[in-house]
Design an enzyme around this catalytic site. Structure first.
Site, mmCIF file in Angstrom:
data_model
loop_
_atom_site.group_PDB
_atom_site.id
_atom_site.type_symbol
_atom_site.label_atom_id
_atom_site.label_comp_id
_atom_site.label_asym_id
_atom_site.label_seq_id
_atom_site.Cartn_x
_atom_site.Cartn_y
_atom_site.Cartn_z
ATOM 1 C CE LYS A 33 -3.334 2.313 7.253
ATOM 2 N NZ LYS A 33 -3.023 1.308 8.285
ATOM 3 C CB SER A 41 -1.431 0.225 12.199
ATOM 4 O OG SER A 41 -0.071 -0.007 11.941
ATOM 5 C CB SER A 55 0.797 2.119 9.483
ATOM 6 O OG SER A 55 -0.397 1.363 9.441
#
Lengths: 493, 96
Positions: free
Chosen positions: A77, A182, A158
């Site tokens: 990420k 998330s 997210s």
């Protein structure tokens, strides 16, 4: 079977038996990334870097001195700082930021032999539930709605790039971060496994700070066992993060396959919220039956302050964010917009140009909540409510060993359907934020496709530092659900 | 319920060091009011005898010796600076 469809466990066995090389395994994923570029999972691809790492892995396989994750291609990420590799947090303000250091979690994963295929897309500064706030564009879920095949579905957020990439077989596992859901919500929306461990299990050092008392690193993979294996290497004490726990990290893979006979499963009354779609309730009921069939005992519990969790979260989160994001001042790193005014003009223009609308919104809500005259009414009030939410869980765990809930109030929705209504968007985290407020571990396991072909899952919430029970029960649900759907079934891949 | 006026919106933006135009301030007011109005449902909850919870990490912060453990990384520190000169960050003129 294509190399990209292997589990991590299966790939490690194949590599050991020399059925294929780490370079071949990584190249298969790099080819898949090229084929599915339209999903926009990666912000920065690092194929060359992955192949160099894989060649080193192959040398170790040849010599017999292999590492625990040797040659396993991961996606990272783009909120984890990676030395020498651009790290953007999906924001214009860090568009060209190249860290000179490596985050603790990624350095541990790479030290275990994992390779880095690239940096995965996310909501800007991890603020979002649908991956529609990224400066680098929306991530598109690899899953399709049966009734509207032309509609593009969100992957959740997210960590939307991480979830979509693992589901689409564009990496074998991925890092995520979870501040209000998330990891667990996008895992549910894309039909994969995602774990947010207890606050303090993973070091936050080198992860771009969002809301520091809530942020926690975690992992995605396609099976519970693979996720447990990755978590073995993501967790651990770090001198550089004062909130990281000195507790020993157990071998989480040992929990997989253990009987759940006699475990008590809490079912919270307050999570049966008004307007919950029938398919979500039905999936939850299926989960209850599966756990019963494996010998667990079902206990009704109450978490009476649940309805206050979201408003509490949306004070604490923006307050901490507004404080953390004060560092983006156009001086030490990141974008600078200087139109010849004074220092304050430069700050204001830089931040107006560098932050997107949701980030600006949260900074302003947080600034207001922390400002003179409002601090007690908002921030202190939220901290008090937060304690009540924690106490709800502490009481519940006197009666049960873990809690089973839906991970999200719906299956994946379409891109553009909710982005214009911030409160509607915030409600996607209704079942996940409580866990962050209380600092507990949570695990999402995929269970079915709904009648429209969109994934559904279940969330397990554990006691503080009891990830092991979640892996144990998660694996039991995984076995009963036997979820084998593939987003590109029928695809030539 | 809080109603954020255009002037209040500008004041908040100023505190947050985010430039806003007049048109933007018109929109920010109702947007923030909407969110704050939703948040204010917390007011109905009695929290009179509840201690605020700042952080769930039940960890005693460790002390360490006050000594230098790293350093000599001027180039690393400046590597991402929008503007630097002779080992310093450069900012617009602050002192007249």
């Amino acid at each position: 079977m294509s190399l990209t469809d292997l589990t991590i466990k299966g790939a490690l066995e194949g590599l050991k038996k020399k059925e294929f090389t780490a370079v071949e395994l990584n190249q298969a994923h790099i080819d898949a990334m090229a084929k599915h570029k339209d999903l926009n999972c990666y912000i920065t691809e690092t194929a060359g870097h992955a192949l160099t790492q894989a060649a080193e892995s192959d040398k170790r396989y040849a010599s017999g001195n292999t590492l625990k994750l040797d040659g396993i291609p991961l996606g990272i990420k783009d909120i984890y700082c990676t030395k020498g590799i651009r790290t953007t947090v999906a924001s214009r303000i860090l568009e060209n930021f190249v860290p000179t250091y490596e985050s603790t979690v990624t350095s541990q994963l790479f030290a275990a032999g994992a390779t880095c295929l690239g940096k995965l897309n996310l909501d800007e500064f991890a603020m979002g539930c649908s991956n529609e706030t990224s400066y680098f564009g929306n991530v598109i879920s690899p899953w399709k709605s049966k009734s509207e095949p032309n509609k593009q579905l969100v992957p959740g957020g997210s960590s939307g790039g991480s979830a979509a990439a693992v589901a689409a077989r564009l990496c074998m596992g991925a890092t995520g971060t979870d501040t209000g859901g998330s990891i667990r919500q996008p895992a549910a929306l894309t039909g994969i496994v995602g774990m947010k461990p207890t606050y303090g299990r993973c070091s936050r050092w080198g992860i771009v700070a969002f809301a520091s008392s809530l942020d926690q690193a975690g992992m995605f993979a396609r099976t519970v066992e693979d996720t447990a294996l990755l978590m073995n290497h993501a967790c651990g004490h770090d001198e550089k993060d004062s909130t990281s726990s000195p507790r020993e990290v157990p071998d989480f893979t040992q929990s997989v396959g253990q009987s759940i006979k006699g475990l008590k499963v809490g079912i919270p009354d307050e999570y049966r919220i008004d307007g919950l779609p029938e398919e979500i309730t039905a999936e939850w009921d299926k989960g209850i039956e599966w756990l019963k069939s494996e010998g667990a005992e079902i206990v009704r519990i109450s978490l009476p302050h649940t309805k206050y969790a979201l408003p509490t979260y949306y004070i604490i989160n923006p307050a901490e964010a507004s404080s953390n994001l004060a560092r983006y001042d156009g001086v030490r790193y990141g974008l600078r917009v200087d139109e010849g005014g004074n220092l304050n003009d430069m700050y204001e223009k830089t931040r107006a140009a560098g932050f997107g609308p949701e980030v600006r919104r949260r900074i302003m809500v947080g600034t207001y909540a922390l400002s003179a005259g409002y601090y007690d009414a908002y921030y202190v009030k939220a901290q008090k409510t937060r304690r009540l939410i924690l106490q709800d869980f502490e009481k519940a765990y006197e009666k049960c060993d873990f809690i089973l809930t839906p991970p999200a109030p719906s299956a994946a929705f379409g891109i553009g359907e909710q982005i214009d209504d911030p409160i509607q968007m915030y409600l996607n985290d209704v079942f996940t934020v409580t866990v962050n407020l209380a600092g507990l571990p949570g695990l999402t396991v995929p269970t079915s496709l709904n009648s429209d072909g969109r994934p559904l899952g279940l969330q397990l919430i554990g006691r503080s530092f009891d990830e092991e029970t979640l892996f144990r029960a998660g694996a039991a649900i995984e076995k009963c659900a036997n979820f084998k759907a593939h987003p590109f079934k029928g695809d030539a891949a | 319920m809080s109603k954020i006026s255009k002037e209040e919106a500008k004041r908040i933006a100023k505190l947050a060091r985010i430039a806003v135009t007049d048109e933007e301030a018109e929109k920010i007011g109702p947007d923030l009011s909407n969110i704050l109005g939703w948040i204010e449902q917390l007011a109905e909850l009695n929290t009179d005898n509840v201690e605020p919870l700042a952080n769930v990490a039940n960890i005693d912060l460790k002390k360490r010796k006050d000594e230098v453990t790293d350093g000599d990384m001027q180039q690393d520190v400046l590597a991402n600076a929008p503007e630097s000169m002779e080992g310093f960050f450069v900012v617009p003129k602050v002192v007249e």
